[in-house]
Scaffold this active site. Structure first.
Site, PDB file in Angstrom:
ATOM      1  N   GLY A  54       0.783  -1.229   0.000  1.00 16.45           N
ATOM      2  CA  GLY A  54       0.000   0.000   0.000  1.00 16.45           C
ATOM      3  C   GLY A  54       0.816   1.282   0.000  1.00 16.45           C
ATOM      4  O   GLY A  54       0.257   2.376   0.040  1.00 16.45           O
TER       5      GLY A  54
ATOM      6  N   GLU B  26       4.679  -5.969   1.443  1.00 16.49           N
ATOM      7  CA  GLU B  26       4.219  -6.403   0.122  1.00 16.49           C
ATOM      8  C   GLU B  26       3.950  -5.229  -0.819  1.00 16.49           C
ATOM      9  O   GLU B  26       2.821  -5.018  -1.243  1.00 16.49           O
ATOM     10  CB  GLU B  26       2.912  -7.206   0.262  1.00 16.49           C
ATOM     11  CG  GLU B  26       3.008  -8.405   1.170  1.00 16.49           C
ATOM     12  CD  GLU B  26       1.651  -9.065   1.421  1.00 16.49           C
ATOM     13  OE1 GLU B  26       1.649 -10.277   1.689  1.00 16.49           O
ATOM     14  OE2 GLU B  26       0.614  -8.377   1.340  1.00 16.49           O
TER      15      GLU B  26
ATOM     16  N   GLY C 101       3.501  -3.197  -4.151  1.00 15.55           N
ATOM     17  CA  GLY C 101       3.250  -3.457  -5.562  1.00 15.55           C
ATOM     18  C   GLY C 101       3.480  -2.179  -6.342  1.00 15.55           C
ATOM     19  O   GLY C 101       4.481  -2.003  -7.040  1.00 15.55           O
TER      20      GLY C 101
ATOM     21  N   CYS D 160     -17.095   3.460 -26.162  1.00 11.36           N
ATOM     22  CA  CYS D 160     -18.434   4.018 -26.258  1.00 11.36           C
ATOM     23  C   CYS D 160     -19.022   4.305 -24.881  1.00 11.36           C
ATOM     24  O   CYS D 160     -20.017   3.690 -24.482  1.00 11.36           O
ATOM     25  CB  CYS D 160     -19.316   3.065 -27.055  1.00 11.36           C
ATOM     26  SG  CYS D 160     -18.654   2.804 -28.688  1.00 11.36           S
TER      27      CYS D 160
ATOM     28  N   TYR E  83      -1.373  -1.502 -12.024  1.00  9.78           N
ATOM     29  CA  TYR E  83      -2.838  -1.518 -12.103  1.00  9.78           C
ATOM     30  C   TYR E  83      -3.396  -0.881 -13.377  1.00  9.78           C
ATOM     31  O   TYR E  83      -4.522  -0.401 -13.379  1.00  9.78           O
ATOM     32  CB  TYR E  83      -3.463  -0.875 -10.850  1.00  9.78           C
ATOM     33  CG  TYR E  83      -2.979  -1.519  -9.582  1.00  9.78           C
ATOM     34  CD1 TYR E  83      -3.303  -2.838  -9.302  1.00  9.78           C
ATOM     35  CD2 TYR E  83      -2.146  -0.833  -8.685  1.00  9.78           C
ATOM     36  CE1 TYR E  83      -2.832  -3.460  -8.150  1.00  9.78           C
ATOM     37  CE2 TYR E  83      -1.674  -1.454  -7.536  1.00  9.78           C
ATOM     38  CZ  TYR E  83      -2.021  -2.761  -7.281  1.00  9.78           C
ATOM     39  OH  TYR E  83      -1.551  -3.374  -6.147  1.00  9.78           O
TER      40      TYR E  83
HETATM   41  C1  LIG Z   1      -2.940  -5.116  -3.374  1.00 13.89           C
HETATM   42  C2  LIG Z   1      -2.190  -5.736  -2.280  1.00 13.89           C
HETATM   43  C3  LIG Z   1      -0.861  -5.388  -2.057  1.00 13.89           C
HETATM   44  C4  LIG Z   1      -0.139  -4.336  -2.867  1.00 13.89           C
HETATM   45  O1  LIG Z   1      -0.726  -3.095  -2.767  1.00 13.89           O
HETATM   46  P1  LIG Z   1       0.046  -1.819  -3.386  1.00 13.89           P
HETATM   47  O2  LIG Z   1      -0.879  -0.708  -3.111  1.00 13.89           O
HETATM   48  O3  LIG Z   1       0.235  -2.075  -4.835  1.00 13.89           O
HETATM   49  O4  LIG Z   1       1.346  -1.731  -2.677  1.00 13.89           O
HETATM   50  C5  LIG Z   1      -0.180  -6.030  -1.057  1.00 13.89           C
HETATM   51  N1  LIG Z   1      -0.780  -6.971  -0.287  1.00 13.89           N
HETATM   52  C6  LIG Z   1      -2.070  -7.330  -0.473  1.00 13.89           C
HETATM   53  C7  LIG Z   1      -2.660  -8.363   0.391  1.00 13.89           C
HETATM   54  C8  LIG Z   1      -2.815  -6.728  -1.458  1.00 13.89           C
HETATM   55  O5  LIG Z   1      -4.085  -7.078  -1.637  1.00 13.89           O
END
Ligand SMILES: *Cc1c(COP(=O)(O)O)cnc(C)c1O
Length: 470
Positions: A279, A321, A323, A396, A426
């Site tokens: 996150g 984690e 992303g 559309c 994303y």
């Molecule tokens: C989506 C998600 C992430 C990554 O979130 P980011 O905002 O991309 O860092 C990590 N862990 C879990 C469980 C998620 O669902």
């Protein structure tokens, strides 16, 4: 109310809600938002890693995602360096859902990351990339039995338990195979975070995880500890996304550590890992100001150490984690402008509608989340005045908007290329074939060379599923 000397054709619309002052230089690329190696070449076009976007657009077609390999690797390496310290050993899992291909998975594991997946498909990509299964974590609120079997057979290192039903299911799968599966329990801790705001509540009303306040999480811990084929290694929490500071993580860590202490007290069992999820936010537009990775890592480490000391727990291994924070800022989307339509939106105030050759099928985030993006004229520089502009797709739907409000040169014309920044996470991952549009290619660039990460879909790809079209 400010007026622009160039008159109504350029920027007379003063009411665009999220549009700040006119930029001084429309050719400028804010380094906080654009990939690390993005610059203007001598001919005025944007280049990344020394490769001009016009040549890439010519070679691969548009829309086109262009990812800066060295930028990806640098961000990944910086994450590991910031989090994985001797004081607090940390596994950094890349959240594959942000964007995943075999080549990307290889880069990231080379840089020391683990991979987190949430479907059999994502798992398959990681496995085909040759990722060590022990470094794969599998989460999701509704993993099928087939997915659990595939994960256990592959030997994935961690599976995140998301429901009481899943404990029984996974235990059966692992027991049948005579293996002990290491698991996390995902907690819902009553924290919902977005950017600099977070909400902390005592209860939860969402699909993920096991609630701390209702006792479900404790019941899950008891069941996992009792399960013959499961081994409880830790607790997991993920509070949201696009988070700019550590405050939400502090509340979450407090509640997770409380649960770890409760598990110790009730069942005489000490978990050894603590996964605080992802996150961490990135800058999409000028002024977005996420805390830097070193400061965030330090803040989270301090929080975990303080919290564990409070309840006399040994400091666990930490897992995070990210992303978006790894790939989001490393890529751009290049589109070709097809039509330009000045629209009188409010008694003489003009908005330029610039229609591009993609849209909500390659970037749904604007329509879905009201996301904001930075866009620039990419195929040339200009000394044109600015015009209030909206970049829209070719679908559309009137909601098919890529960039809702932007200052773009008033002279943008059909055939020009526009680049939207920070589309690495994303966007391609959430792409669709709406209106039977082929999904764009993703190429990476490095040292003047390009490489295909995902090729562009063809008409044959699109029709391959329709037996009547063969
Ligand atoms: C989506 C998600 C992430 C990554 O979130 P980011 O905002 O991309 O860092 C990590 N862990 C879990 C469980 C998620 O669902």
């Amino acid at each position: 109310m400010a007026t622009h000397p160039a008159g109504p054709r350029s920027g007379a619309l003063q009411h665009a809600p999220s549009l700040g002052n006119q930029p001084n230089d429309l050719n400028q690329l804010d380094p906080a938002v654009w990939p690390a190696s993005a610059t203007r070449a001598a001919n005025g076009e944007i280049q990344i890693a020394g490769v001009g976007i016009s040549a890439l657009a010519e070679q691969y077609g548009t829309p086109l995602f262009i990812m800066d390999e060295v930028d990806v690797r640098t961000r990944a390496r910086n994450y590991v360096a910031a989090y994985d310290t001797t004081e607090m050993p940390t596994d950094v899992y890349y959240a594959g859902k942000a964007f995943l291909t075999t080549t990307l998975a290889k880069w990231l594991t080379e840089e020391g990351l683990h991979i987190d997946v949430c479907t059999a498909g994502e798992l398959e990509v990681a496995l085909r990339a040759g990722v060590d299964p022990a470094k794969i974590l599998f989460h999701g609120n509704n993993k099928s039995v087939a997915e659990l079997e595939k994960a256990v057979d592959a030997g994935v290192g961690r599976i995140v338990i998301d429901s009481l039903i899943e404990i029984e299911r996974l235990n059966k799968v692992a027991a049948l195979r005579g293996v002990t599966q290491q698991v996390f329990i995902r907690l819902t801790v009553g924290v919902e975070a977005h950017t600099h705001e977070f909400i902390a509540t005592a209860h939860e009303d969402q699909k993920f995880g096991l609630s701390v306040s209702s006792g479900a999480a404790l019941a899950a811990a008891e069941a996992v500890i009792a399960a013959e084929a499961l081994s409880l290694v830790g607790l997991h929490s993920h509070i949201g996304s696009q988070i700019f500071d550590a405050a939400g993580f502090e509340v979450a860590a407090h509640r997770v550590v409380d649960m770890a202490a409760k598990i110790r007290d009730e069942f005489d069992f000490t978990v050894t890992e603590l996964n605080l999820g992802g996150g961490m936010g990135i800058a999409y537009v000028e002024g977005d100001d996420p805390i830097n990775v070193n400061h965030m890592a330090k803040a989270i480490h301090d929080i975990v150490i303080t919290e564990c000391a409070r309840v006399h727990l040994p400091v666990p291994k930490l897992c995070v984690e990210p992303g978006r924070a790894i790939v989001g800022g490393t890529a751009i989307t290049v589109y070709e402008v097809g039509t330009v339509k000045p629209v009188d939106v409010d008694g003489g105030n003009i908005r330029h509608y610039l229609s591009v050759d993609g849209g909500m099928s390659d970037n749904i985030r604007t329509a879905l989340y009201d996301a904001e993006y930075t866009v620039a004229l990419a195929s040339r520089s200009t000394d044109s005045v600015a015009a209030v502009s909206r970049v829209v797709g070719k679908h559309c739907e009137s909601g098919d908007i890529v960039v809702r409000d932007a200052w773009l040169p008033a002279d943008v014309a059909p055939g020009d290329l526009l680049a939207v920044a920070a589309t690495g996470a994303y966007c391609r991952a959430m792409a669709s074939n709406y209106n039977y549009l082929p999904r764009p290619a993703v190429v990476s660039v490095r040292d003047g060379q390009s490489q295909v990460l995902l090729r562009r879909e063809t008409m044959d790809d699109l029709l391959a599923l329709d037996p009547g079209a063969l």
